[in-house]
Design a protein around this motif. Sequence first.
Motif, PDB file in Angstrom:
ATOM      1  N   GLN A 166      12.431  33.304  86.310  1.00 18.89           N
ATOM      2  CA  GLN A 166      13.327  33.181  87.459  1.00 18.89           C
ATOM      3  C   GLN A 166      14.186  31.918  87.364  1.00 18.89           C
ATOM      4  O   GLN A 166      13.665  30.816  87.164  1.00 18.89           O
ATOM      5  CB  GLN A 166      12.526  33.158  88.759  1.00 18.89           C
ATOM      6  CG  GLN A 166      13.365  32.980  90.014  1.00 18.89           C
ATOM      7  CD  GLN A 166      14.246  34.188  90.304  1.00 18.89           C
ATOM      8  OE1 GLN A 166      13.838  35.332  90.148  1.00 18.89           O
ATOM      9  NE2 GLN A 166      15.475  33.923  90.736  1.00 18.89           N
ATOM     10  N   LEU A 201      16.347  28.449  78.504  1.00 20.05           N
ATOM     11  CA  LEU A 201      15.365  29.521  78.522  1.00 20.05           C
ATOM     12  C   LEU A 201      14.881  29.799  77.102  1.00 20.05           C
ATOM     13  O   LEU A 201      15.643  29.681  76.147  1.00 20.05           O
ATOM     14  CB  LEU A 201      15.955  30.783  79.126  1.00 20.05           C
ATOM     15  CG  LEU A 201      16.611  30.659  80.503  1.00 20.05           C
ATOM     16  CD1 LEU A 201      17.047  32.043  80.983  1.00 20.05           C
ATOM     17  CD2 LEU A 201      15.674  30.007  81.502  1.00 20.05           C
ATOM     18  N   TRP A 255      19.974  38.592  76.043  1.00 20.73           N
ATOM     19  CA  TRP A 255      19.519  38.161  77.363  1.00 20.73           C
ATOM     20  C   TRP A 255      20.233  39.034  78.404  1.00 20.73           C
ATOM     21  O   TRP A 255      21.445  39.287  78.304  1.00 20.73           O
ATOM     22  CB  TRP A 255      19.863  36.703  77.616  1.00 20.73           C
ATOM     23  CG  TRP A 255      19.024  35.739  76.848  1.00 20.73           C
ATOM     24  CD1 TRP A 255      19.340  35.129  75.659  1.00 20.73           C
ATOM     25  CD2 TRP A 255      17.713  35.274  77.201  1.00 20.73           C
ATOM     26  NE1 TRP A 255      18.312  34.311  75.258  1.00 20.73           N
ATOM     27  CE2 TRP A 255      17.305  34.373  76.184  1.00 20.73           C
ATOM     28  CE3 TRP A 255      16.855  35.495  78.278  1.00 20.73           C
ATOM     29  CZ2 TRP A 255      16.066  33.716  76.222  1.00 20.73           C
ATOM     30  CZ3 TRP A 255      15.638  34.850  78.305  1.00 20.73           C
ATOM     31  CH2 TRP A 255      15.250  33.971  77.288  1.00 20.73           C
ATOM     32  N   GLU A 310       9.193  35.286  78.276  1.00 22.97           N
ATOM     33  CA  GLU A 310      10.238  34.348  78.647  1.00 22.97           C
ATOM     34  C   GLU A 310       9.646  33.143  79.379  1.00 22.97           C
ATOM     35  O   GLU A 310       8.627  33.261  80.068  1.00 22.97           O
ATOM     36  CB  GLU A 310      11.274  35.008  79.560  1.00 22.97           C
ATOM     37  CG  GLU A 310      11.996  36.190  78.960  1.00 22.97           C
ATOM     38  CD  GLU A 310      11.314  37.515  79.277  1.00 22.97           C
ATOM     39  OE1 GLU A 310      11.972  38.563  79.191  1.00 22.97           O
ATOM     40  OE2 GLU A 310      10.105  37.500  79.630  1.00 22.97           O
ATOM     41  N   GLY A 355      12.610  29.094  83.160  1.00 25.48           N
ATOM     42  CA  GLY A 355      13.310  29.252  84.422  1.00 25.48           C
ATOM     43  C   GLY A 355      12.792  28.276  85.465  1.00 25.48           C
ATOM     44  O   GLY A 355      11.648  27.826  85.414  1.00 25.48           O
ATOM     45  N   ASP A 372      24.566  32.489  89.372  1.00 25.08           N
ATOM     46  CA  ASP A 372      23.695  32.690  88.209  1.00 25.08           C
ATOM     47  C   ASP A 372      22.227  32.908  88.613  1.00 25.08           C
ATOM     48  O   ASP A 372      21.385  33.169  87.748  1.00 25.08           O
ATOM     49  CB  ASP A 372      23.776  31.489  87.271  1.00 25.08           C
ATOM     50  CG  ASP A 372      25.160  31.322  86.664  1.00 25.08           C
ATOM     51  OD1 ASP A 372      25.659  30.173  86.648  1.00 25.08           O
ATOM     52  OD2 ASP A 372      25.733  32.326  86.230  1.00 25.08           O
ATOM     53  N   VAL A 376      23.984  39.551  79.529  1.00 21.50           N
ATOM     54  CA  VAL A 376      24.478  38.178  79.496  1.00 21.50           C
ATOM     55  C   VAL A 376      25.036  37.813  78.115  1.00 21.50           C
ATOM     56  O   VAL A 376      26.144  37.296  77.991  1.00 21.50           O
ATOM     57  CB  VAL A 376      23.364  37.187  79.876  1.00 21.50           C
ATOM     58  CG1 VAL A 376      23.854  35.746  79.754  1.00 21.50           C
ATOM     59  CG2 VAL A 376      22.837  37.466  81.279  1.00 21.50           C
ATOM     60  N   TYR A 418      15.841  36.398  84.605  1.00 21.65           N
ATOM     61  CA  TYR A 418      16.401  36.510  83.264  1.00 21.65           C
ATOM     62  C   TYR A 418      15.347  37.095  82.321  1.00 21.65           C
ATOM     63  O   TYR A 418      14.203  36.644  82.286  1.00 21.65           O
ATOM     64  CB  TYR A 418      16.862  35.153  82.763  1.00 21.65           C
ATOM     65  CG  TYR A 418      18.175  34.714  83.380  1.00 21.65           C
ATOM     66  CD1 TYR A 418      18.228  34.314  84.708  1.00 21.65           C
ATOM     67  CD2 TYR A 418      19.350  34.719  82.647  1.00 21.65           C
ATOM     68  CE1 TYR A 418      19.423  33.933  85.300  1.00 21.65           C
ATOM     69  CE2 TYR A 418      20.559  34.333  83.222  1.00 21.65           C
ATOM     70  CZ  TYR A 418      20.583  33.943  84.546  1.00 21.65           C
ATOM     71  OH  TYR A 418      21.776  33.568  85.117  1.00 21.65           O
ATOM     72  N   TYR A 419      15.782  38.086  81.531  1.00 22.01           N
ATOM     73  CA  TYR A 419      14.906  38.767  80.592  1.00 22.01           C
ATOM     74  C   TYR A 419      15.492  38.707  79.185  1.00 22.01           C
ATOM     75  O   TYR A 419      16.719  38.770  79.023  1.00 22.01           O
ATOM     76  CB  TYR A 419      14.763  40.250  80.953  1.00 22.01           C
ATOM     77  CG  TYR A 419      14.271  40.545  82.341  1.00 22.01           C
ATOM     78  CD1 TYR A 419      15.152  40.665  83.410  1.00 22.01           C
ATOM     79  CD2 TYR A 419      12.909  40.753  82.591  1.00 22.01           C
ATOM     80  CE1 TYR A 419      14.713  40.961  84.683  1.00 22.01           C
ATOM     81  CE2 TYR A 419      12.460  41.058  83.866  1.00 22.01           C
ATOM     82  CZ  TYR A 419      13.365  41.166  84.896  1.00 22.01           C
ATOM     83  OH  TYR A 419      12.920  41.463  86.166  1.00 22.01           O
ATOM     84  N   CYS A 420      14.625  38.646  78.192  1.00 25.29           N
ATOM     85  CA  CYS A 420      15.093  38.880  76.832  1.00 25.29           C
ATOM     86  C   CYS A 420      14.807  40.334  76.485  1.00 25.29           C
ATOM     87  O   CYS A 420      13.831  40.931  76.954  1.00 25.29           O
ATOM     88  CB  CYS A 420      14.434  37.931  75.836  1.00 25.29           C
ATOM     89  SG  CYS A 420      12.658  38.047  75.705  1.00 25.29           S
ATOM     90  N   GLY A 458      10.210  38.381  82.364  1.00 27.22           N
ATOM     91  CA  GLY A 458      11.290  37.652  83.003  1.00 27.22           C
ATOM     92  C   GLY A 458      10.915  36.239  83.415  1.00 27.22           C
ATOM     93  O   GLY A 458       9.735  35.893  83.546  1.00 27.22           O
ATOM     94  N   ARG A 485      20.077  39.857  82.880  1.00 28.84           N
ATOM     95  CA  ARG A 485      19.605  39.275  84.129  1.00 28.84           C
ATOM     96  C   ARG A 485      19.738  40.286  85.260  1.00 28.84           C
ATOM     97  O   ARG A 485      20.534  41.219  85.182  1.00 28.84           O
ATOM     98  CB  ARG A 485      20.380  38.006  84.457  1.00 28.84           C
ATOM     99  CG  ARG A 485      21.841  38.226  84.846  1.00 28.84           C
ATOM    100  CD  ARG A 485      22.546  36.886  85.042  1.00 28.84           C
ATOM    101  NE  ARG A 485      23.882  37.043  85.605  1.00 28.84           N
ATOM    102  CZ  ARG A 485      24.728  36.055  85.826  1.00 28.84           C
ATOM    103  NH1 ARG A 485      24.400  34.799  85.522  1.00 28.84           N
ATOM    104  NH2 ARG A 485      25.923  36.298  86.359  1.00 28.84           N
TER     105      ARG A 485
END
Length: 117
Positions: free
Chosen positions: A112, A19, A35, A5, A8, A89, A47, A93-95, A110, A37
């Motif tokens: 940020q 992202l 996605w 990822e 961020g 928010d 998400v 965040y991760y895929c 991830g 988080r």
Amino acid sequence: VQLVESGGSWVQPAGSLRLSCAASGFTFSSYSMSWVRQAPGKELEWVSGISSAGTNIRYAEFVRDRFTISRDNAKSTLYLQMNSLEPEDTAMYYCSRDYWGDPSSPRGQGTQVTVSS
């Protein structure tokens, strides 16, 4: 399987970020993606998810038309366009290599996202 990822950053409320998640080591076009988080002290939160061809998309209720998930199968890349960002928010965040963000599915390290004034 590798998911990386990026994108961020720190942004002020009402700002935007895009992202990206670069995938390798598997046939990206064959998998649904999502996605998820995680905010400090909170559980992992789904998400948005997108089907392998990009034809089936869903969002968590809190997104409220602010985020757009997309993918480029030719580039093996997943995206999340985030607009009208709010302090809530703020999260890592991760895929994830599945539609609903199953914790057992492969995820990246991830990126940020911090939303504050």
